[in-house]
Enzyme design. Structure first.
Site, PDB file in Angstrom:
ATOM      1  N   LYS A 196      50.170   3.245  26.261  1.00  0.00           N
ATOM      2  CA  LYS A 196      50.673   2.756  27.535  1.00  0.00           C
ATOM      3  C   LYS A 196      52.528   3.114  27.452  1.00  0.00           C
ATOM      4  CE  LYS A 196      52.089   0.242  31.596  1.00  0.00           C
ATOM      5  NZ  LYS A 196      52.042  -1.430  32.419  1.00  0.00           N
ATOM      6  N   GLY A 255      48.119  -3.204  30.931  1.00  0.00           N
ATOM      7  CA  GLY A 255      47.526  -2.839  29.799  1.00  0.00           C
ATOM      8  C   GLY A 255      45.438  -2.629  30.218  1.00  0.00           C
ATOM      9  N   GLU A 341      45.666 -13.531  28.536  1.00  0.00           N
ATOM     10  CA  GLU A 341      46.694 -12.956  28.409  1.00  0.00           C
ATOM     11  C   GLU A 341      47.559 -12.961  29.978  1.00  0.00           C
ATOM     12  OE1 GLU A 341      48.802  -9.116  25.440  1.00  0.00           O
ATOM     13  OE2 GLU A 341      47.899  -8.234  27.494  1.00  0.00           O
TER      14      GLU A 341
HETATM   15  O1  F6P Z   1      51.098  -7.376  23.062  1.00  0.00           O
HETATM   16  C1  F6P Z   1      50.203  -7.059  24.013  1.00  0.00           C
HETATM   17  C2  F6P Z   1      50.230  -5.238  24.510  1.00  0.00           C
HETATM   18  O2  F6P Z   1      51.331  -4.744  25.033  1.00  0.00           O
HETATM   19  C3  F6P Z   1      48.979  -5.968  25.670  1.00  0.00           C
HETATM   20  O3  F6P Z   1      49.331  -6.065  27.330  1.00  0.00           O
HETATM   21  C4  F6P Z   1      48.565  -4.123  25.704  1.00  0.00           C
HETATM   22  O4  F6P Z   1      47.355  -3.944  26.767  1.00  0.00           O
HETATM   23  C5  F6P Z   1      48.611  -4.284  24.484  1.00  0.00           C
HETATM   24  O5  F6P Z   1      50.327  -4.636  23.600  1.00  0.00           O
HETATM   25  C6  F6P Z   1      48.102  -2.847  24.030  1.00  0.00           C
HETATM   26  O6  F6P Z   1      49.763  -2.041  24.832  1.00  0.00           O
HETATM   27  P1  F6P Z   1      50.240  -0.602  24.666  1.00  0.00           P
HETATM   28  O7  F6P Z   1      49.400   0.881  25.349  1.00  0.00           O
HETATM   29  O8  F6P Z   1      51.494   0.112  25.429  1.00  0.00           O
HETATM   30  O9  F6P Z   1      50.085   0.005  23.320  1.00  0.00           O
END
Ligand code: F6P
Length: 544
Positions: A196, A255, A341
């Site tokens: 994300k 996420g 979470e």
């Molecule tokens: O570290 C937690 C987190 O922010 C989750 O909430 C999220 O799903 C995961 O890391 C991955 O984040 P990204 O999709 O931004 O790589």
């Protein structure tokens, strides 16, 4: 947005008294004796599944008070705010609209046109990949950008395109990627980088390593072999992914709620566009149920309230999930992120400290495997752990078994279900000392006094469980099941008055890691606590 806090409501106080007077001592065996219609009254139907909540330590009076608690905390108004796109994630000033991702085209739902344009583009690409002759798709992501897609692809394996292998790489530990790379043909492999934020250490490290491997193997067309799913389109293109292969989404998709968005690309590649639509439709049906069903019939509402009852009144610290379906073996890991979470918080929305507990520990394993590992503790351990059994009536293997194999697999399915129901029965019934005393135990030590042995062999019973029942595990029912869990977590978070949609607790570890990383190279230990300094010295191979 401000809503009454649960511990300041009259229902909360009434529940305290109710727990003291009858809730704590409620005996399930007696309740079933007393109430001939208990199973029927506590069985709720929802789209694509139903749930028997009757083996839980609650009564009609408890349920009424919990529904009153939901009313006092304005849970339904909070639900409407969620669905309507209000900024319910206050600390980040964001709406939370995973429900909009599964609203049908043309529905009066926020961002409907944008959602369907992004979905069409992602599904179109997925169909291209399915017919392009790829042998392997490697999905690189972590947390919500991994757990949902990985769990769903595994669960829907019988519906997946044969001959197209999907791999999920998440861990920054190079062993994860290294285990996948040797089996790949770079000319027939697609890498998807899913993040994300497109800033996540683990994902960028794996993506860079995958790209290095691809080029090293003589791969030339990075543009044809890498795609990305991200809300940070600029960072994904800066990484080197061709702009037409970067599928964007929005900050209002959390996420851990993102498998319904373009993050679901590996699911769509595995099962195809039509079945992806069925997954969304199943979730949407559960959304409508949550939005429209009367509180007395509303399954996510009642499950979330039951969670509050167990956590805050009975004081149970964990819940075990036991899916009796091998395809759902990653569901507990997925649910850990979804619930812990979301609801692992210690302050309310206004930042005031809470005087009550929030998220339980969620854990589990597919049945029957768990029975031969930790079920001993569930039956005879000193803690009461509510168990959630998930049973699926009709197996789907992805091929039609014939002859003796068909008979044997049918027999195994009966064994699977019998085991599932028997565990729930055993948890509830227990075994009385007198019954244990009267039994023969051929493997027991014959020198042990009979009474002592009987004490080892008796079970207290009265241990609660829920049974979720699916006719079969397919895209629709899985979509409904996941949405059920999402809404149930929302309900307990809404009662607790917390922000279920941020995750500040993961930040500190990330920041400290970034500070330690250069020290692993430099060996600098200044200012570190003695334990961390010793660990760093050990990691560098420096003498103690
Ligand atoms: O570290 C937690 C987190 O922010 C989750 O909430 C999220 O799903 C995961 O890391 C991955 O984040 P990204 O999709 O931004 O790589």
């Amino acid at each position: 947005m401000s809503f009454p806090r649960c511990d300041r409501t009259t229902a909360w106080a009434a529940l305290r008294v109710h727990h003291e007077v009858e809730g704590r001592a409620l005996d399930l065996r007696e309740a079933f004796e007393r109430e001939g219609d208990r199973a029927a009254r506590f069985t709720l139907a929802a789209p694509h599944l139903r749930a028997d909540l009757s083996k839980n330590r609650w009564s009609e009076a408890t349920r009424s008070l919990l529904l009153q608690l939901a009313a006092d905390c304005q849970v339904l108004a909070q639900r409407d705010a969620l669905f309507g796109g209000a900024p319910v994630n206050g600390t980040e000033g964001r709406a939370v609209l995973h429900t909009a991702l599964r609203a049908p085209r043309g529905a009066a739902s926020p961002f409907n046109a944008e959602v369907h344009a992004a979905l069409d583009a992602m599904l179109g690409f997925a169909e291209q990949v399915r017919s392009a002759g790829f042998s392997d798709v490697v999905h690189i992501g972590i947390g919500g950008s991994d757990l949902g897609p990985a769990m769903v692809v595994q669960a829907l394996q019988p519906f997946a395109q044969p001959g197209l292998r999907l791999h999920f790489v998440s861990n920054v530990d190079g062993h994860d990627l290294a285990a996948v790379l040797p089996g790949l043909d770079p000319a027939r492999t697609l890498f998807i980088v899913a993040s994300k934020t497109f800033t996540t250490q683990e994902t960028l490290a794996n993506a860079n390593a995958a790209k290095a491997w691809f080029l090293d193997q003589g791969g030339t067309e990075v543009a044809a072999h890498f795609a990305a799913t991200s809300s940070n389109v600029a960072a994904a293109t800066a990484f080197g992914i061709a702009p037409e292969r970067v599928f964007g989404f929005w900050d209002w998709v959390g996420g851990r709620y993102s498998l319904w968005s373009v993050i679901g690309l590996p699911i769509a590649i595995a099962i195809g566009a039509e079945r992806f639509h069925a997954l969304l439709a199943g979730a949407h049906a559960m959304d409508r149920h949550f939005a429209e069903a009367d509180p007395l019939d509303n399954l996510p509402l009642q499950l979330g309230l039951l969670d509050v009852w167990y956590r805050n009144f009975h004081g149970f610290g964990s819940r075990s999930v036991a899916p009796y379906h091998q395809g759902l073996r990653r569901l507990p890991a997925y649910l850990q992120q979804l619930e812990m979470e979301s609801n692992g918080k210690s302050v309310d929305r206004e930042g005031e400290a809470l005087a009550y507990s929030t998220s339980p520990v969620v854990w589990g394993e597919a049945g029957t495997n768990g029975q031969h590992a930790y079920f001993q503790m569930l039956h005879q351990g000193s803690d009461v752990v509510p168990v959630e059994f998930i049973a699926v009536r009709e197996p789907v293997y992805g091929f039609a078994p014939q002859g003796e194999l068909a008979e044997r697999l049918a027999d195994q399915q009966r064994k699977l279900l019998a085991n599932c129901f028997a565990q729930a029965q055993a948890l509830m019934q227990g075994k009385r000392f007198e019954d244990a005393l009267g039994e023969r135990a051929p493997t027991a030590n014959p020198e042990l006094p009979a009474a002592a042995l009987a004490r080892h062999r008796s079970f207290a019973g009265n241990r609660p469980s829920t049974l979720l029942m699916l006719e079969r595990l397919d895209p629709q029912s899985l979509g409904a099941l996941i949405a059920l869990y999402e809404h149930r977590v929302f309900v307990s978070g809404a009662v607790w008055g917390i922000n279920s949609f941020d995750q500040w607790g993961v930040e500190l570890g990330k920041a400290l890691c970034n500070q330690l990383l250069p020290r692993l190279e430099s060996g600098g230990l200044e200012g570190l606590d003695a334990s961390t300094a010793a660990a760093l010295r050990w990691a560098r191979g420096d003498s103690a």
